[in-house]
Scaffold this motif. Structure first.
Motif, PDB file in Angstrom:
ATOM      1  N   ILE A  93       0.868  -1.173   0.000  1.00  0.00           N
ATOM      2  CA  ILE A  93       0.000   0.000   0.000  1.00  0.00           C
ATOM      3  C   ILE A  93       0.904   1.222   0.000  1.00  0.00           C
ATOM      4  CG2 ILE A  93      -1.794   1.316   1.177  1.00  0.00           C
ATOM      5  CD1 ILE A  93      -2.769  -1.240   2.467  1.00  0.00           C
ATOM      6  N   ALA A  94       0.740   2.103  -0.992  1.00  0.00           N
ATOM      7  CA  ALA A  94       1.605   3.283  -1.114  1.00  0.00           C
ATOM      8  C   ALA A  94       0.980   4.267  -2.115  1.00  0.00           C
ATOM      9  CB  ALA A  94       3.003   2.867  -1.594  1.00  0.00           C
ATOM     10  N   PRO A  95       1.343   5.542  -1.994  1.00  0.00           N
ATOM     11  CA  PRO A  95       2.094   6.153  -0.912  1.00  0.00           C
ATOM     12  C   PRO A  95       1.171   6.529   0.242  1.00  0.00           C
ATOM     13  CG  PRO A  95       1.654   7.792  -2.582  1.00  0.00           C
ATOM     14  CD  PRO A  95       1.052   6.498  -3.085  1.00  0.00           C
ATOM     15  N   LEU A  96       1.730   6.581   1.445  1.00  0.00           N
ATOM     16  CA  LEU A  96       0.984   6.917   2.646  1.00  0.00           C
ATOM     17  C   LEU A  96       1.646   8.090   3.363  1.00  0.00           C
ATOM     18  CD1 LEU A  96       0.436   3.276   3.929  1.00  0.00           C
ATOM     19  CD2 LEU A  96      -1.385   4.815   3.186  1.00  0.00           C
ATOM     20  N   GLY A  97       0.836   8.805   4.160  1.00  0.00           N
ATOM     21  CA  GLY A  97       1.365   9.867   4.994  1.00  0.00           C
ATOM     22  C   GLY A  97       1.469  11.214   4.316  1.00  0.00           C
ATOM     23  N   THR A  98       2.029  12.158   5.064  1.00  0.00           N
ATOM     24  CA  THR A  98       2.241  13.524   4.600  1.00  0.00           C
ATOM     25  C   THR A  98       3.731  13.727   4.331  1.00  0.00           C
ATOM     26  OG1 THR A  98       0.369  14.329   5.892  1.00  0.00           O
ATOM     27  CG2 THR A  98       2.007  15.966   5.205  1.00  0.00           C
ATOM     28  N   PRO A  99       4.119  14.142   3.129  1.00  0.00           N
ATOM     29  CA  PRO A  99       5.544  14.233   2.788  1.00  0.00           C
ATOM     30  C   PRO A  99       6.171  15.544   3.276  1.00  0.00           C
ATOM     31  CG  PRO A  99       4.232  14.871   0.906  1.00  0.00           C
ATOM     32  CD  PRO A  99       3.247  14.463   1.982  1.00  0.00           C
ATOM     33  N   PHE A 100       7.461  15.698   3.006  1.00  0.00           N
ATOM     34  CA  PHE A 100       8.150  16.948   3.303  1.00  0.00           C
ATOM     35  C   PHE A 100       7.597  18.059   2.413  1.00  0.00           C
ATOM     36  CE2 PHE A 100      11.424  13.979   4.817  1.00  0.00           C
ATOM     37  CZ  PHE A 100      11.782  14.581   6.021  1.00  0.00           C
ATOM     38  N   PRO A 101       7.450  19.270   2.949  1.00  0.00           N
ATOM     39  CA  PRO A 101       7.035  20.390   2.098  1.00  0.00           C
ATOM     40  C   PRO A 101       8.143  20.738   1.122  1.00  0.00           C
ATOM     41  CG  PRO A 101       7.666  21.193   4.276  1.00  0.00           C
ATOM     42  CD  PRO A 101       7.698  19.690   4.345  1.00  0.00           C
ATOM     43  N   LEU A 102       7.777  21.009  -0.109  1.00  0.00           N
ATOM     44  CA  LEU A 102       8.765  21.360  -1.130  1.00  0.00           C
ATOM     45  C   LEU A 102       8.758  22.870  -1.350  1.00  0.00           C
ATOM     46  CD1 LEU A 102       8.123  18.494  -3.704  1.00  0.00           C
ATOM     47  CD2 LEU A 102      10.017  18.698  -2.089  1.00  0.00           C
ATOM     48  N   PRO A 103       9.926  23.463  -1.504  1.00  0.00           N
ATOM     49  CA  PRO A 103       9.992  24.917  -1.676  1.00  0.00           C
ATOM     50  C   PRO A 103       9.500  25.343  -3.058  1.00  0.00           C
ATOM     51  CG  PRO A 103      12.170  23.955  -1.985  1.00  0.00           C
ATOM     52  CD  PRO A 103      11.270  22.837  -1.535  1.00  0.00           C
ATOM     53  N   ASP A 104       8.980  26.554  -3.127  1.00  0.00           N
ATOM     54  CA  ASP A 104       8.530  27.101  -4.407  1.00  0.00           C
ATOM     55  C   ASP A 104       9.702  27.572  -5.268  1.00  0.00           C
ATOM     56  OD1 ASP A 104       5.849  26.685  -3.781  1.00  0.00           O
ATOM     57  OD2 ASP A 104       5.693  28.606  -2.750  1.00  0.00           O
ATOM     58  N   GLY A 105      10.840  27.826  -4.629  1.00  0.00           N
ATOM     59  CA  GLY A 105      12.014  28.301  -5.359  1.00  0.00           C
ATOM     60  C   GLY A 105      13.276  27.920  -4.624  1.00  0.00           C
ATOM     61  N   PRO A 106      14.396  28.574  -4.923  1.00  0.00           N
ATOM     62  CA  PRO A 106      15.672  28.231  -4.301  1.00  0.00           C
ATOM     63  C   PRO A 106      15.678  28.494  -2.796  1.00  0.00           C
ATOM     64  CG  PRO A 106      16.001  29.532  -6.300  1.00  0.00           C
ATOM     65  CD  PRO A 106      14.544  29.605  -5.973  1.00  0.00           C
ATOM     66  N   VAL A 107      16.168  27.525  -2.026  1.00  0.00           N
ATOM     67  CA  VAL A 107      16.381  27.672  -0.592  1.00  0.00           C
ATOM     68  C   VAL A 107      17.717  27.027  -0.249  1.00  0.00           C
ATOM     69  CG1 VAL A 107      13.914  27.663  -0.010  1.00  0.00           C
ATOM     70  CG2 VAL A 107      15.204  25.500  -0.043  1.00  0.00           C
ATOM     71  N   SER A 108      18.192  27.290   0.947  1.00  0.00           N
ATOM     72  CA  SER A 108      19.364  26.595   1.460  1.00  0.00           C
ATOM     73  C   SER A 108      18.894  25.700   2.594  1.00  0.00           C
ATOM     74  CB  SER A 108      20.417  27.587   1.972  1.00  0.00           C
ATOM     75  OG  SER A 108      21.577  26.894   2.410  1.00  0.00           O
ATOM     76  N   ALA A 109      19.070  24.401   2.424  1.00  0.00           N
ATOM     77  CA  ALA A 109      18.524  23.439   3.380  1.00  0.00           C
ATOM     78  C   ALA A 109      19.599  22.474   3.857  1.00  0.00           C
ATOM     79  CB  ALA A 109      17.377  22.654   2.755  1.00  0.00           C
ATOM     80  N   LEU A 110      19.553  22.157   5.144  1.00  0.00           N
ATOM     81  CA  LEU A 110      20.428  21.145   5.727  1.00  0.00           C
ATOM     82  C   LEU A 110      19.578  19.926   6.050  1.00  0.00           C
ATOM     83  CD1 LEU A 110      23.311  20.500   6.737  1.00  0.00           C
ATOM     84  CD2 LEU A 110      22.591  21.313   8.987  1.00  0.00           C
ATOM     85  N   LEU A 111      20.022  18.752   5.593  1.00  0.00           N
ATOM     86  CA  LEU A 111      19.289  17.507   5.770  1.00  0.00           C
ATOM     87  C   LEU A 111      20.057  16.629   6.746  1.00  0.00           C
ATOM     88  CD1 LEU A 111      18.162  18.846   3.213  1.00  0.00           C
ATOM     89  CD2 LEU A 111      17.959  16.570   2.197  1.00  0.00           C
ATOM     90  N   VAL A 112      19.384  16.217   7.831  1.00  0.00           N
ATOM     91  CA  VAL A 112      20.053  15.540   8.941  1.00  0.00           C
ATOM     92  C   VAL A 112      19.412  14.177   9.160  1.00  0.00           C
ATOM     93  CG1 VAL A 112      20.772  15.733  11.343  1.00  0.00           C
ATOM     94  CG2 VAL A 112      20.412  17.812   9.994  1.00  0.00           C
ATOM     95  N   ALA A 113      20.229  13.127   9.121  1.00  0.00           N
ATOM     96  CA  ALA A 113      19.700  11.763   9.213  1.00  0.00           C
ATOM     97  C   ALA A 113      20.410  10.967  10.288  1.00  0.00           C
ATOM     98  CB  ALA A 113      19.846  11.041   7.873  1.00  0.00           C
ATOM     99  N   GLY A 114      19.635  10.148  10.977  1.00  0.00           N
ATOM    100  CA  GLY A 114      20.183   9.158  11.891  1.00  0.00           C
ATOM    101  C   GLY A 114      19.967   7.775  11.309  1.00  0.00           C
ATOM    102  N   GLY A 115      21.042   7.007  11.089  1.00  0.00           N
ATOM    103  CA  GLY A 115      20.917   5.678  10.512  1.00  0.00           C
ATOM    104  C   GLY A 115      20.314   5.735   9.125  1.00  0.00           C
ATOM    105  N   TYR A 116      19.312   4.896   8.880  1.00  0.00           N
ATOM    106  CA  TYR A 116      18.706   4.920   7.549  1.00  0.00           C
ATOM    107  C   TYR A 116      17.582   5.947   7.451  1.00  0.00           C
ATOM    108  CZ  TYR A 116      14.772   1.736   8.790  1.00  0.00           C
ATOM    109  OH  TYR A 116      13.646   1.153   9.318  1.00  0.00           O
ATOM    110  N   GLY A 117      17.599   6.921   8.358  1.00  0.00           N
ATOM    111  CA  GLY A 117      16.743   8.090   8.220  1.00  0.00           C
ATOM    112  C   GLY A 117      17.069   8.891   6.969  1.00  0.00           C
TER     113      GLY A 117
END
Length: 282
Positions: A93-117
């Motif tokens: 069953i897919a896709p489920l849930g609410t995803p990350f918001p996507l920017p309308d234009g250029p942004v500077s973003a830092l993505l931080v993961a723990g393990g297979y996050g």
């Protein structure tokens, strides 16, 4: 909530990547609907394991009609799913849930993961870059064998920090140790994180303290995955200023970190809407 479909998805390929298993599934109806942060559920073939397993979707290819899932073996159910042979079929069953918001234009973003996050963050980073933005990654784990996607992150950006608690790869420590410096270094206005709850709480505190927005994909245990059972609720502050229990599987798994009441997870705060009724029911 996403518009999910249920299908018998054929396993097209399977591989081991570090401490994880990657499955490529044929899911032509579901693939075009996937956004970074969505998850899927798989049913186990063993009828004794009634609950479906919830897994973050790694990538989706609408043209090929495929979905990639990354599985960490945590018990008999995930071990069974990871061992599904090529040509076998899984109830998806897919896709489920609410995803990350996507920017309308250029942004500077830092993505931080723990393990297979890192699983949902890698396609998110690609999408932010596609929209003209800048990204950096901090990938952390207990040890090198629990990291996922380091080379994939380096293919997206040069700004990749690897941190392991035992020092077996990259810096020694936790993802929060270089976080503030990394936010300043790339001028991040957004921080997106996925990993264990204590990590998300600490990342949110640091990001907000530096004036960056923070979106967190929570790793909350789910039973049904579709909003019926209410086992995955978290206390979250609503736009109207009222705190309520909300479901990680439908309103989440991605939440505005500033709205999650991290200190109250696992409790029934007295000011929560409906708290008096819950107390009376006990």
């Amino acid at each position: 909530m996403a518009n999910p479909v249920q299908t018998r998805a054929e396993v097209l390929s399977r591989s081991v990547e570090g401490g994880y298993h990657r499955l490529l599934l044929s899911a032509p109806e579901a693939a075009p609907r996937v956004r970074p942060g969505h998850f899927a559920t798989l049913a186990c073939a063993d009828s004794g394991r009634l609950l479906r397993r919830a897994l973050a979707i790694h990538r989706a290819d609408p043209e090929a009609g495929t979905i990639e899932l990354v599985i960490a073996e945590r018990g008999d159910g995930t071990r069974e799913l990871a061992a599904t042979p090529v040509g076998g079929r899984l109830d998806l069953i897919a896709p489920l849930g609410t995803p990350f918001p996507l920017p309308d234009g250029p942004v500077s973003a830092l993505l931080v993961a723990g393990g297979y996050g890192s699983v949902p963050l890698l396609p998110l980073g690609e999408e932010i870059r596609r929209r003209g933005g800048q990204v950096g990654f901090i990938l952390g784990a207990a040890g090198a064998d629990r990291l996922y996607g380091v080379e994939q992150a380096r293919a997206i950006t040069r700004d990749v920090l690897v941190v392991t608690e035992d020092g077996s790869a990259g810096l020694t420590g936790r993802v929060t140790d270089p976080l503030a410096q990394a936010i300043r270094a790339i001028g991040a206005t957004e921080v997106h994180a996925c990993g264990p709850m204590p990590m998300l709480r600490a990342v949110t505190t640091i990001a907000l303290g530096l004036g960056a927005r923070c979106h967190t994909a929570v790793e909350e245990a789910m039973a049904c995955g579709v909003g019926i059972c209410m086992t995955c609720v978290l206390p979250v502050l609503g736009a109207d200023g009222v705190s309520r229990f909300v479901r990680s599987c439908t309103e989440g798994p991605v939440f505005d970190g500033a709205k999650v009441r991290w200190d109250d997870i696992g409790t029934v705060p007295p000011d929560l809407e409906g708290a008096a009724a819950m107390g009376a029911a006990r």
